[in-house]
Motif scaffolding. Structure first.
Motif, PDB file in Angstrom:
ATOM      1  N   LYS A   3      -4.267 -94.684  -7.725  1.00 45.48           N
ATOM      2  CA  LYS A   3      -2.909 -94.381  -8.188  1.00 45.48           C
ATOM      3  C   LYS A   3      -1.966 -94.242  -6.997  1.00 45.48           C
ATOM      4  O   LYS A   3      -2.319 -93.662  -5.983  1.00 45.48           O
ATOM      5  CB  LYS A   3      -2.913 -93.122  -9.052  1.00 45.48           C
ATOM      6  N   GLN A   5       2.156 -93.300  -5.840  1.00 43.55           N
ATOM      7  CA  GLN A   5       3.358 -92.605  -6.285  1.00 43.55           C
ATOM      8  C   GLN A   5       4.568 -93.330  -5.708  1.00 43.55           C
ATOM      9  O   GLN A   5       4.678 -93.510  -4.498  1.00 43.55           O
ATOM     10  CB  GLN A   5       3.304 -91.139  -5.850  1.00 43.55           C
ATOM     11  N   ASP A   7       7.594 -92.566  -5.290  1.00 47.68           N
ATOM     12  CA  ASP A   7       8.553 -91.840  -4.451  1.00 47.68           C
ATOM     13  C   ASP A   7       8.057 -91.622  -3.026  1.00 47.68           C
ATOM     14  O   ASP A   7       8.771 -91.067  -2.200  1.00 47.68           O
ATOM     15  CB  ASP A   7       8.900 -90.491  -5.096  1.00 47.68           C
ATOM     16  N   TRP A  16      -0.061 -91.228   3.242  1.00 45.64           N
ATOM     17  CA  TRP A  16       1.162 -91.170   2.426  1.00 45.64           C
ATOM     18  C   TRP A  16       2.135 -90.218   3.098  1.00 45.64           C
ATOM     19  O   TRP A  16       1.727 -89.303   3.814  1.00 45.64           O
ATOM     20  CB  TRP A  16       0.887 -90.779   0.971  1.00 45.64           C
ATOM     21  N   ARG A  18       5.836 -88.060   2.374  1.00 46.66           N
ATOM     22  CA  ARG A  18       6.893 -87.605   1.466  1.00 46.66           C
ATOM     23  C   ARG A  18       7.997 -86.957   2.294  1.00 46.66           C
ATOM     24  O   ARG A  18       7.738 -86.051   3.085  1.00 46.66           O
ATOM     25  CB  ARG A  18       6.332 -86.596   0.457  1.00 46.66           C
ATOM     26  N   TYR A  97      -2.939 -86.445  -3.313  1.00 41.58           N
ATOM     27  CA  TYR A  97      -1.491 -86.292  -3.152  1.00 41.58           C
ATOM     28  C   TYR A  97      -1.053 -84.830  -3.159  1.00 41.58           C
ATOM     29  O   TYR A  97       0.026 -84.505  -2.693  1.00 41.58           O
ATOM     30  CB  TYR A  97      -0.745 -87.103  -4.208  1.00 41.58           C
TER      31      TYR A  97
END
Length: 126
Positions: A3, A5, A7, A16, A18, A97
């Motif tokens: 999966k 994301q 954003d 990842w 953010r 995440y």
């Protein structure tokens, strides 16, 4: 398929990223990476205050299968690490995440724009 994301931004080395409201970046490993690693048993994370270069190996994640380096997605200063993840490395397997690894204050906020978007990362991992 792991999966992703929409954003978040991603690196070819499976981190990842953010962007937070204060401009800092929260970094972890992708769901794809934790699936490939298998059961995570150990994390070594960078200390707050460390200045890092983009692409620099700054952390280590070990699983029952292998040890892998984790790289700084951008240049900047480490402002925090997730001691909870160090204490319970299996949390990375439970939710890659949610189990962030470190936070970085980027030297140049625009560097984040050069990272992969979800579609770019998905293409990179095939």
């Amino acid at each position: 398929m792991s999966k992703l994301q929409a954003d978040l931004r991603y690196t070819a080395s499976h981190e990842w990223v953010r962007t937070e409201a204060d401009g800092s970046l929260t970094v972890g490993i992708t769901d794809h990476a934790q699936e490939a690693l298998g059961d995570v048993v150990f994390l070594e994370l960078p200390d707050a205050g460390r200045v890092v270069a983009a692409g620099e190996s700054i952390a280590v994640i070990e699983s029952v299968k292998a040890a892998s380096d984790i790289y700084a997605p951008v240049a900047g200063e480490i402002i925090a690490n997730n001691q909870d993840a160090v204490d319970a490395p299996e949390s990375v397997n439970a939710d890659a995440y949610a189990a962030w690894l470190f936070k970085i204050k980027p030297a140049n906020a625009a560097d984040v724009d050069a990272l992969l978007d979800a579609a770019g990362y998905e293409a990179a991992i095939g």
